[in-house]
Design an enzyme around this catalytic site. Structure first.
Site, PDB file in Angstrom:
ATOM      1  N   LYS A 306      37.778  30.025 -28.407  1.00 25.45           N
ATOM      2  CA  LYS A 306      37.941  30.965 -27.307  1.00 25.45           C
ATOM      3  C   LYS A 306      39.120  30.520 -26.458  1.00 25.45           C
ATOM      4  O   LYS A 306      39.585  29.387 -26.551  1.00 25.45           O
ATOM      5  CB  LYS A 306      36.669  31.023 -26.449  1.00 25.45           C
ATOM      6  N   HIS A 307      39.598  31.415 -25.609  1.00 27.70           N
ATOM      7  CA  HIS A 307      40.732  31.078 -24.752  1.00 27.70           C
ATOM      8  C   HIS A 307      40.319  30.098 -23.663  1.00 27.70           C
ATOM      9  O   HIS A 307      39.173  30.112 -23.184  1.00 27.70           O
ATOM     10  CB  HIS A 307      41.314  32.344 -24.117  1.00 27.70           C
TER      11      HIS A 307
END
Length: 673
Positions: A306-307
């Site tokens: 994920k970011h």
């Protein structure tokens, strides 16, 4: 969208996106030869192995639910049933035992990845009122990162103890707070493991081993095909079967039977006679695209897919800038080829403008899914997005190169003054423009006054920076977007909400960050110029890739001080900081440094399977967004809180898009804008 209740699809889109250019013959002998030749022979086999690996992943990673999770998460018998905590993914059960007589405790929590954040109240644990019987409170704690726990005396508001611990997923822990036996005034806070956690990273390890096994199998197959005896044996077997099949089918059709002994030649597809296409560029694009599809589909719900919440890098933060970088390389290579074929600059400008317009329009449609929230309201339309930024970036760098386009030199061996730097010297007007753009980014970022915020603020707002600037998310970048576009027309669920609890809208594909995406694309153009200017000079190309990799890496070191948060300009995907651009560009040059000699020079690898989606990037990107909620890209999971089931689903979905790209490539179907 603000003011609306998001459905499942919208919640998935609440994850910030990472964001997103032959058939054979008819004779039996040529069919056999084609099936045994290099990449064309390995393609179908690799596609089959890819599907087999997906099925094997499903069998190994998702044998069923997680029956042990509830048992491990269950509280002890002396805990009131109404205090039972149902654990979700990336959580552990923490039982806090307060054995301090006459003392009520307030437990505060913070993540070690939350930089300079305020502690958040986790739970209150009052004294049981019965000597010798501790009070117990049950609470779920995050296992993604290390946790910082601070226990305060509720009445006196003073710190009792503080500790740091990394909990494991679905583990059962006890935090015992009591007086020590050595002294009355000393308090001990000890963590005891009641039941061991599960290894949540095991599915990733299994998937990795399957991938390695797949690579070994394909490499071994290619080795066998390179052996003459094995090659001839397979060719004879295929030759015999194809000949029988063709004779039977042709004799059954009078119109085609006449062509068996005639002069008709099979029409095999051949690439155009222009400059050969560099497979390393398409392979690079395919790598970025497949990673983008995987992380956009969830990446198994692992935090490193994920970011980043704010500063730092994860796997998901790599894909979009790499796609921008290789887009720049493709722009220069394709424009040079088109101009060499005699196309006028004015006509090419029209094509550039039209393509940019289409990218922006498609992007606006994709980021506003009205099937989820009902009929679209123009008051809530999100304007920025991945394709929108690609469209603007493409237009700027393509027009810039078109204005200052010069014939590519055939040889510079006699010109010692430009031998080392001709790819830069010939582009000095473009470099001057890019440096001016970067100066604008620096000036706006560090000197634009933002109401209620310190000038030059680069933080996430929310509870970061000890909660001093809760509405200053992104500093100047966020302010410009909210000022020019409005709060309702930008991204409502930035990744900073996860740890920093930001309350204001912020768009990672906003206006100010587009400047640095243009810089990133121009560095990709520089890579394309190196490949074209020094064509057939492998050593010179590799030296320049290495030099750029090191040069940009040193800039990143200077800007970040080799620190996630303490540098002058930290690496930040949300801001698209200049250190983020130089770091990812350094990685991109390094990747090209590996791919170019292996794929295009030595031919040790054909780029399979990444080459196929790289040839149809727009179709794969748009398709994976549109069909995200359809089978076989998504189905109902038996255990929605299982990493292994999510990972299996995401791997299968990504593999299906690779297979689709392969089939379209064989059918010569390419979606070009």
């Amino acid at each position: 969208m603000t003011g609306a209740r998001p459905c499942a699809a919208e919640k998935r889109r609440a994850r910030e996106r990472g964001g997103g250019g032959g058939g054979g013959g008819g004779a039996a002998s040529e069919a056999a030869a084609g099936s045994m030749s290099g990449a064309r022979g390995a393609g179908p086999v690799l596609a089959a192995l890819l599907l087999a690996a997906s099925v094997l992943s499903a069998a190994l990673l998702a044998p069923g639910g997680s029956p042990d999770r509830d048992a491990e998460a269950a509280p002890p018998r002396d805990l009131d049933k109404k205090k039972h905590v149902e654990l979700k993914m990336d959580q552990a059960l923490l039982l806090i035992h307060n054995e301090l007589r006459g003392t009520n405790l307030t437990v505060f929590w913070n993540s070690e990845r939350c930089y300079h954040c305020l502690f958040q109240v986790l739970v209150n644990v009052s004294w049981s009122g019965k000597p010798g019987k501790p009070s117990i409170a049950a609470v779920a704690v995050s296992t993604q990162h290390g946790s910082l726990l601070q226990l305060n005396d509720t009445l006196e508001e003073k710190e009792v103890c503080r500790l740091e611990y990394k909990f494991g997923e679905f583990g059962n822990y006890s935090l015992v707070v009591k007086h020590t036996h050595n002294g009355v005034g000393e308090i001990a806070c000890d963590i005891v493991v009641n039941k061991k956690p599960v290894d949540s990273n095991l599915p990733v390890c299994i998937a990795f081993l399957i991938g390695v096994a797949l690579i070994i199998a394909v490499s071994f197959l290619r080795f066998l095909l390179s052996l003459d005896d094995f090659h001839n044996w397979i060719s004879k077997a295929i030759n015999s079967r194809e000949t029988d099949r063709l004779i039977n089918s042709e004799l059954g059709s009078p119109s085609r039977a006449a062509s068996i002994g005639g002069d008709a030649q099979p029409e095999a597809w051949r690439p155009p006679a222009a400059t050969p296409r560099l497979r390393c560029v398409d392979t690079f694009r395919g790598i970025a695209l497949i990673l983008m599809v995987f992380v956009n589909y969830g990446g198994g719900k692992y935090w490193y897919f994920k970011h980043s919440s704010w500063n730092g890098l994860t796997v998901a933060d790599l894909v979009f800038p790499w796609f921008v970088f290789i887009m720049g390389s493709s722009v220069f290579l394709s424009m040079t080829s088109i101009l060499q074929r005699g196309c006028s600059k004015f006509r090419l400008l029209g094509k550039i403008a039209w393509r940019s317009f289409l990218l922006i329009c498609i992007g606006v449609v994709i980021v506003n899914p009205n099937y989820c929230l009902g009929p679209l309201s123009w008051d809530k339309v999100r304007i920025p997005g991945v394709l929108q930024r690609l469209g603007v970036t493409y237009f700027v760098v393509a027009v810039l190169e078109l204005i200052f386009a010069k014939p590519v030199p055939e040889s510079c061996a006699l010109e010692r003054s430009c031998f080392s730097l001709r790819d830069i010297i010939f582009s000095w007007p473009q470099w001057l423009f890019i440096l001016m753009l970067e100066s604008i980014w620096l000036a706006l970022t560090f000197f634009l006054p933002v109401p209620g915020c310190p000038t030059g603020y680069l933080g996430p707002g929310g509870i970061g920076d000890l909660g001093k600037y809760p509405n200053c998310t992104g500093g100047a970048a966020g302010y410009i977007d909210r000022l020019l576009l409005g709060d309702d027309h930008i991204y409502q669920h930035p990744s900073s909400t996860v740890l920093y609890h930001t309350q204001v809208a912020y768009d990672p594909e906003g206006i100010l960050g587009t400047i640095n995406s243009i810089v990133m694309a121009f560095l990709g153009i520089q890579a394309g110029k190196i490949l074209l200017y020094y064509k057939d000079q492998t050593k010179d190309i590799l030296i320049r890739f290495t030099a750029w990799c090191c040069f940009l890496g040193l800039i990143s070191v200077a800007l970040t001080k080799i620190s996630e948060n303490e540098g002058f300009i930290p690496i930040n995907k949300n801001l698209w900081s200049i250190s983020y651009v130089t770091t990812l560009s350094s990685f991109a040059f390094f990747l090209l440094l590996i791919l170019y000699p292996i794929v295009d020079v030595k031919g040790l690898w054909t780029g399979t399977p990444f080459f196929y989606p790289g040839m149809n990037s727009i179709l794969v990107y748009v398709g994976h967004e549109v069909f995200e909620n359809y089978f076989p890209f998504q189905w109902k999971l038996q255990d929605n809180q299982s990493h292994k089931e999510h990972l299996t689903q995401n791997i299968v979905a990504t593999a299906v898009w690779v297979l689709i790209a392969y089939i379209l490539y064989k059918k010569k179907v390419f979606w070009k804008i």
